[in-house]
Write a protein that holds these residues in place. Structure first.
Motif, short mmCIF file in Angstrom:
data_model
loop_
_atom_site.label_atom_id
_atom_site.label_comp_id
_atom_site.label_asym_id
_atom_site.label_seq_id
_atom_site.Cartn_x
_atom_site.Cartn_y
_atom_site.Cartn_z
N HIS A 35 0.85 -1.19 0.00
CA HIS A 35 0.00 0.00 0.00
C HIS A 35 0.88 1.24 0.00
O HIS A 35 1.86 1.30 0.75
N GLU A 101 -2.55 -4.66 9.47
CA GLU A 101 -3.54 -5.68 9.09
C GLU A 101 -4.76 -5.00 8.49
O GLU A 101 -5.24 -3.99 9.00
N CYS A 102 -5.24 -5.58 7.40
CA CYS A 102 -6.33 -4.97 6.63
C CYS A 102 -7.28 -6.07 6.22
O CYS A 102 -6.87 -7.06 5.59
N ALA A 115 -0.56 -5.72 5.14
CA ALA A 115 -0.26 -4.66 4.18
C ALA A 115 1.05 -3.96 4.55
O ALA A 115 1.14 -3.29 5.58
N THR A 117 2.93 -1.02 4.31
CA THR A 117 2.33 0.29 4.06
C THR A 117 3.39 1.39 4.02
O THR A 117 4.27 1.44 4.89
N HIS A 185 -13.06 -1.02 4.19
CA HIS A 185 -12.07 -1.47 5.17
C HIS A 185 -12.60 -1.09 6.56
O HIS A 185 -13.38 -0.14 6.70
N PHE A 189 -8.63 0.13 10.59
CA PHE A 189 -7.55 0.13 9.62
C PHE A 189 -7.23 1.56 9.18
O PHE A 189 -6.08 2.00 9.21
N TYR A 190 -8.26 2.28 8.75
CA TYR A 190 -8.04 3.66 8.31
C TYR A 190 -7.43 4.51 9.42
O TYR A 190 -6.50 5.30 9.19
#
Length: 201
Positions: A35, A101-102, A115, A117, A185, A189-190
């Motif tokens: 990501h 983690e996603c 992910a 990131t 999501h 996560f966000y």
């Protein structure tokens, strides 16, 4: 694409083998992705997924992202940034936000990602972006704190500004959108992404 092979992992991120991409999403195996989020001052950039996409068509998503194939390293994931949105940068220019983690789930599709990131900070105009139109239909930016508030249910809508491609031309976008306009999501996560980006703002 569905026959591509991905490494799979247990919940502790320990390697347990390989499966095809279709099996990974059918059975919900943990796998690795790349990501990259673009940030400019107080704005966070999102891609608008193409209406032709099999998964979550027409929704707003991570600026650039993709699966890491079984044969690829994390560094190989930088290809997604150039392929999807036309931004060419060396891997060393990215800031690592670690592994997040996603997870997202809908009928017949279970996506569980570790992910890798990354963050790319810069100043961007619409002209910087050349989109892979089978994948990406537009690029928009959102005020960082407004998006955080949306994730926390502190507001109902946020303003997006940018462009989408229609009939081969870039068309200006300036509108209000709700949570339903984003790939679903988990809010956690966000919020984890935003918290880690905070270190660099």
């Amino acid at each position: 694409m569905e026959s591509e092979r991905l490494k799979i992992f247990n919940e502790q991120h320990e390697y347990i083998g390989e499966k095809t991409r279709s099996e990974v999403h059918e059975k919900g195996f943990w796998h690795e992705t790349f990501h990259c989020w673009l940030v400019e001052e107080d704005s966070l950039y999102f891609q608008l997924r193409s209406e032709e996409k099999k998964d979550y068509p027409g929704l707003l998503d991570i600026t650039a992202a993709g699966h890491l194939l079984a044969s690829e390293t994390v560094e190989d994931g930088i290809r997604e940034v150039e392929e999807e949105i036309g931004i060419r940068v060396p891997f060393a220019q990215l800031q690592s936000l670690g592994i997040i983690e996603c997870a997202a789930e809908r009928k017949g599709f279970i996506d569980r990602e570790f992910a890798h990131t990354f963050l790319l900070i810069g100043a961007f105009t619409d002209e910087h972006f050349t989109l892979e139109q089978d994948e990406v239909a537009g690029i928009v930016r959102i005020d960082f704190e407004a998006f955080r508030s949306l994730c926390k249910d502190g507001c109902d809508e946020v303003r997006i500004e940018g462009f989408k491609v229609k009939d081969g031309e870039k068309v200006k976008v300036d509108e209000m959108v709700s949570q339903a306009s984003f790939v679903p999501h988990q809010a956690e996560f966000y919020l984890a992404v935003l918290e880690r980006i905070d270190q660099y703002r």
